[in-house]
Design an enzyme around this catalytic site. Structure first.
Site, PDB file in Angstrom:
ATOM      1  N   MET A 174       0.841  -1.202   0.000  1.00 29.33           N
ATOM      2  CA  MET A 174       0.000   0.000   0.000  1.00 29.33           C
ATOM      3  C   MET A 174       0.879   1.256   0.000  1.00 29.33           C
ATOM      4  O   MET A 174       0.388   2.360   0.256  1.00 29.33           O
ATOM      5  CB  MET A 174      -0.933   0.001   1.213  1.00 29.33           C
ATOM      6  CG  MET A 174      -1.900  -1.183   1.190  1.00 29.33           C
ATOM      7  SD  MET A 174      -3.441  -0.871   2.039  1.00 29.33           S
ATOM      8  CE  MET A 174      -2.864  -0.561   3.683  1.00 29.33           C
ATOM      9  N   HIS A 231       9.042   1.333   3.379  1.00 31.25           N
ATOM     10  CA  HIS A 231      10.152   1.352   4.336  1.00 31.25           C
ATOM     11  C   HIS A 231      11.048   0.152   4.039  1.00 31.25           C
ATOM     12  O   HIS A 231      10.766  -0.622   3.109  1.00 31.25           O
ATOM     13  CB  HIS A 231       9.609   1.347   5.770  1.00 31.25           C
ATOM     14  CG  HIS A 231       8.586   0.284   6.030  1.00 31.25           C
ATOM     15  ND1 HIS A 231       8.874  -1.066   5.973  1.00 31.25           N
ATOM     16  CD2 HIS A 231       7.252   0.356   6.307  1.00 31.25           C
ATOM     17  CE1 HIS A 231       7.793  -1.772   6.244  1.00 31.25           C
ATOM     18  NE2 HIS A 231       6.783  -0.928   6.438  1.00 31.25           N
ATOM     19  N   GLU A 232      12.084  -0.012   4.845  1.00 26.36           N
ATOM     20  CA  GLU A 232      13.045  -1.089   4.599  1.00 26.36           C
ATOM     21  C   GLU A 232      12.388  -2.475   4.610  1.00 26.36           C
ATOM     22  O   GLU A 232      12.868  -3.397   3.952  1.00 26.36           O
ATOM     23  CB  GLU A 232      14.171  -1.053   5.637  1.00 26.36           C
ATOM     24  CG  GLU A 232      15.294  -0.092   5.288  1.00 26.36           C
ATOM     25  CD  GLU A 232      16.023  -0.460   3.988  1.00 26.36           C
ATOM     26  OE1 GLU A 232      16.348  -1.643   3.777  1.00 26.36           O
ATOM     27  OE2 GLU A 232      16.246   0.452   3.170  1.00 26.36           O
ATOM     28  N   GLY A 233      11.304  -2.631   5.400  1.00 27.98           N
ATOM     29  CA  GLY A 233      10.601  -3.922   5.419  1.00 27.98           C
ATOM     30  C   GLY A 233      10.064  -4.254   4.030  1.00 27.98           C
ATOM     31  O   GLY A 233      10.271  -5.359   3.517  1.00 27.98           O
ATOM     32  N   HIS A 234       9.402  -3.284   3.402  1.00 29.28           N
ATOM     33  CA  HIS A 234       8.917  -3.497   2.033  1.00 29.28           C
ATOM     34  C   HIS A 234      10.095  -3.795   1.097  1.00 29.28           C
ATOM     35  O   HIS A 234      10.013  -4.688   0.257  1.00 29.28           O
ATOM     36  CB  HIS A 234       8.212  -2.233   1.501  1.00 29.28           C
ATOM     37  CG  HIS A 234       6.941  -1.865   2.205  1.00 29.28           C
ATOM     38  ND1 HIS A 234       6.824  -0.718   2.959  1.00 29.28           N
ATOM     39  CD2 HIS A 234       5.727  -2.473   2.268  1.00 29.28           C
ATOM     40  CE1 HIS A 234       5.581  -0.627   3.427  1.00 29.28           C
ATOM     41  NE2 HIS A 234       4.905  -1.684   3.046  1.00 29.28           N
ATOM     42  N   GLN A 288       5.879 -11.705   6.958  1.00 31.98           N
ATOM     43  CA  GLN A 288       5.441 -12.435   8.155  1.00 31.98           C
ATOM     44  C   GLN A 288       4.822 -11.513   9.198  1.00 31.98           C
ATOM     45  O   GLN A 288       4.046 -11.927  10.041  1.00 31.98           O
ATOM     46  CB  GLN A 288       6.667 -13.154   8.752  1.00 31.98           C
ATOM     47  CG  GLN A 288       6.433 -13.886  10.048  1.00 31.98           C
ATOM     48  CD  GLN A 288       5.534 -15.095   9.857  1.00 31.98           C
ATOM     49  OE1 GLN A 288       5.887 -16.028   9.158  1.00 31.98           O
ATOM     50  NE2 GLN A 288       4.375 -15.063  10.483  1.00 31.98           N
ATOM     51  N   ASP A 307       2.508  -9.479   8.981  1.00 32.10           N
ATOM     52  CA  ASP A 307       1.047  -9.593   8.930  1.00 32.10           C
ATOM     53  C   ASP A 307       0.702 -11.085   8.897  1.00 32.10           C
ATOM     54  O   ASP A 307       0.309 -11.633   7.860  1.00 32.10           O
ATOM     55  CB  ASP A 307       0.528  -8.836   7.705  1.00 32.10           C
ATOM     56  CG  ASP A 307       0.846  -7.351   7.818  1.00 32.10           C
ATOM     57  OD1 ASP A 307       0.167  -6.656   8.575  1.00 32.10           O
ATOM     58  OD2 ASP A 307       1.826  -6.904   7.183  1.00 32.10           O
ATOM     59  N   ARG A 310       2.428   2.584   9.452  1.00 29.69           N
ATOM     60  CA  ARG A 310       1.616   3.244  10.483  1.00 29.69           C
ATOM     61  C   ARG A 310       2.463   3.762  11.650  1.00 29.69           C
ATOM     62  O   ARG A 310       1.943   4.516  12.478  1.00 29.69           O
ATOM     63  CB  ARG A 310       0.522   2.306  10.993  1.00 29.69           C
ATOM     64  CG  ARG A 310      -0.575   2.065   9.962  1.00 29.69           C
ATOM     65  CD  ARG A 310      -1.772   1.353  10.568  1.00 29.69           C
ATOM     66  NE  ARG A 310      -2.925   1.382   9.680  1.00 29.69           N
ATOM     67  CZ  ARG A 310      -3.227   0.443   8.796  1.00 29.69           C
ATOM     68  NH1 ARG A 310      -2.458  -0.609   8.672  1.00 29.69           N
ATOM     69  NH2 ARG A 310      -4.291   0.558   8.035  1.00 29.69           N
TER      70      ARG A 310
HETATM   71  P1  AMP Z   1       1.496  -2.939   3.468  1.00 25.49           P
HETATM   72  O1  AMP Z   1       2.036  -1.890   2.578  1.00 25.49           O
HETATM   73  O2  AMP Z   1       1.486  -2.563   4.920  1.00 25.49           O
HETATM   74  O3  AMP Z   1       0.192  -3.521   2.986  1.00 25.49           O
HETATM   75  O4  AMP Z   1       2.532  -4.143   3.399  1.00 25.49           O
HETATM   76  C1  AMP Z   1       2.912  -4.707   2.162  1.00 25.49           C
HETATM   77  C2  AMP Z   1       3.705  -5.963   2.431  1.00 25.49           C
HETATM   78  O5  AMP Z   1       4.876  -5.636   3.197  1.00 25.49           O
HETATM   79  C3  AMP Z   1       2.925  -7.016   3.251  1.00 25.49           C
HETATM   80  O6  AMP Z   1       3.204  -8.307   2.739  1.00 25.49           O
HETATM   81  C4  AMP Z   1       3.491  -6.812   4.634  1.00 25.49           C
HETATM   82  O7  AMP Z   1       3.393  -7.975   5.430  1.00 25.49           O
HETATM   83  C5  AMP Z   1       4.935  -6.487   4.310  1.00 25.49           C
HETATM   84  N1  AMP Z   1       5.585  -5.803   5.444  1.00 25.49           N
HETATM   85  C6  AMP Z   1       5.092  -4.763   6.174  1.00 25.49           C
HETATM   86  N2  AMP Z   1       5.938  -4.436   7.171  1.00 25.49           N
HETATM   87  C7  AMP Z   1       6.991  -5.300   7.081  1.00 25.49           C
HETATM   88  C8  AMP Z   1       8.193  -5.482   7.840  1.00 25.49           C
HETATM   89  N3  AMP Z   1       8.481  -4.722   8.884  1.00 25.49           N
HETATM   90  N4  AMP Z   1       9.050  -6.463   7.453  1.00 25.49           N
HETATM   91  C9  AMP Z   1       8.762  -7.244   6.368  1.00 25.49           C
HETATM   92  N5  AMP Z   1       7.647  -7.120   5.615  1.00 25.49           N
HETATM   93  C10 AMP Z   1       6.768  -6.167   5.968  1.00 25.49           C
END
Ligand code: AMP
Length: 272
Positions: free
Chosen positions: A30, A34-37, A146, A148, A185
């Site tokens: 969405m 960030h680094e997670g994405h 993971q 989520d 968030r």
């Molecule tokens: P979102 O943009 O929040 O819908 O997340 C997009 C994807 O990124 C989803 O598969 C999330 O589970 C993943 N995601 C979000 N935060 C993290 C994180 N901190 N580490 C790894 N993947 C993440």
């Protein structure tokens, strides 16, 4: 990197690549990256010939009281991050729903408790949009986080039940230095809340190492004590999952249960 905003153009591009024998690895997001994405994008890079990332703030997974309109949308910044990662396609549709859309994809078991209990309709929105995105991007493999955990469970079940021709890869949660799971968030947290937020991971990790009979109750009490309003703490298979509010911000996290009780590599080798 090419940006595609039209759903039909996205599908045409994907069909052309498939005909040419190239595989597609897909990361749905969405935005407010960030680094997670970006860790998911790097994983995708290693899994397919071409990487597609979607940015779409999906209205149907927010309930009316939620933060859909104020969800961050820094699209220029996101695009430049993805360009730097060597992503081939940014799919950025303005809208994925017809005004009279009346067809939904609904998982009816794994999506009912936890986040599904607190956010009715949320997973119906998620499964519907992920199905639509899969039909437009035609990925061979899709990478989810993971972090989520329930979303991963629900989508895995959906892919199995509907025989969708895509392989799912679940990537680990990336964290800030203090342990807080990265999340778009987190930007909503006030400085005071941000200072409290790492306690969620710390408490869950400590709870996971406790005996099964006491860990969820202990985690709930400990979170409440340090100032969280607990939505749920539940054991789900091998993971301890939680959602808790700091002010208006709902944080999610999950940890593996009792990794400490897993024998060390050395012990496992000795046992062979
Ligand atoms: P979102 O943009 O929040 O819908 O997340 C997009 C994807 O990124 C989803 O598969 C999330 O589970 C993943 N995601 C979000 N935060 C993290 C994180 N901190 N580490 C790894 N993947 C993440």
């Amino acid at each position: 990197m090419k940006t595609i905003s039209s759903p039909s153009a996205m599908q045409r591009w994907a069909l052309t690549q498939k005909k040419a024998g190239r595989s597609i690895a897909f990361v749905p997001t969405m935005g407010a990256l960030h680094e997670g994405h970006l860790s998911l994008v790097r994983r995708a890079r290693a899994l397919g010939d071409l990487v597609v990332v979607s940015i779409y703030v999906n209205p149907t997974q927010f309930d009316p009281k939620e933060d859909f309109s104020k969800y961050p949308r820094p699209i220029q910044r996101d695009a430049s991050l993805l360009r730097r990662e060597g992503v081939e396609i940014l799919f950025h549709p303005a809208n994925l729903y017809e005004p009279d859309a009346s067809t939904w994809v609904k998982e009816t078991d794994l999506s009912t408790g936890r986040c599904g209990g607190t956010r009715p309709g949320h997973f119906k929105g998620v499964t519907t949009v992920v199905t639509k995105l899969f039909n437009l991007v035609l990925p061979d493999v899709a990478v989810f986080g993971q972090k989520d955990a329930q979303q991963c469970e629900v989508i895995t079940r959906m892919v199995r039940d509907l025989c969708l021709p895509v392989r799912l890869v679940i990537a680990p949660t990336l964290r800030e230095r203090d342990g807080l799971a990265m999340s778009s968030r987190n930007a909503y947290l006030t400085p005071e809340e941000r200072a409290m937020a790492p306690a969620l991971f710390k408490i869950l990790s400590a709870a996971a190492a406790r005996p099964a009979t006491s860990r969820t109750v202990w985690a709930r009490e400990s979170l409440a004590q340090v100032g969280f309003r607990v939505d749920y703490v539940e054991e789900c298979g091998s993971r301890l999952c939680a959602a808790a509010f700091l002010g208006k911000t709902r944080l999610l996290d999950n940890v593996s249960i009792s990794p400490e009780t897993r024998p060390s590599k050395k012990l496992r080798r000795a046992a062979r």
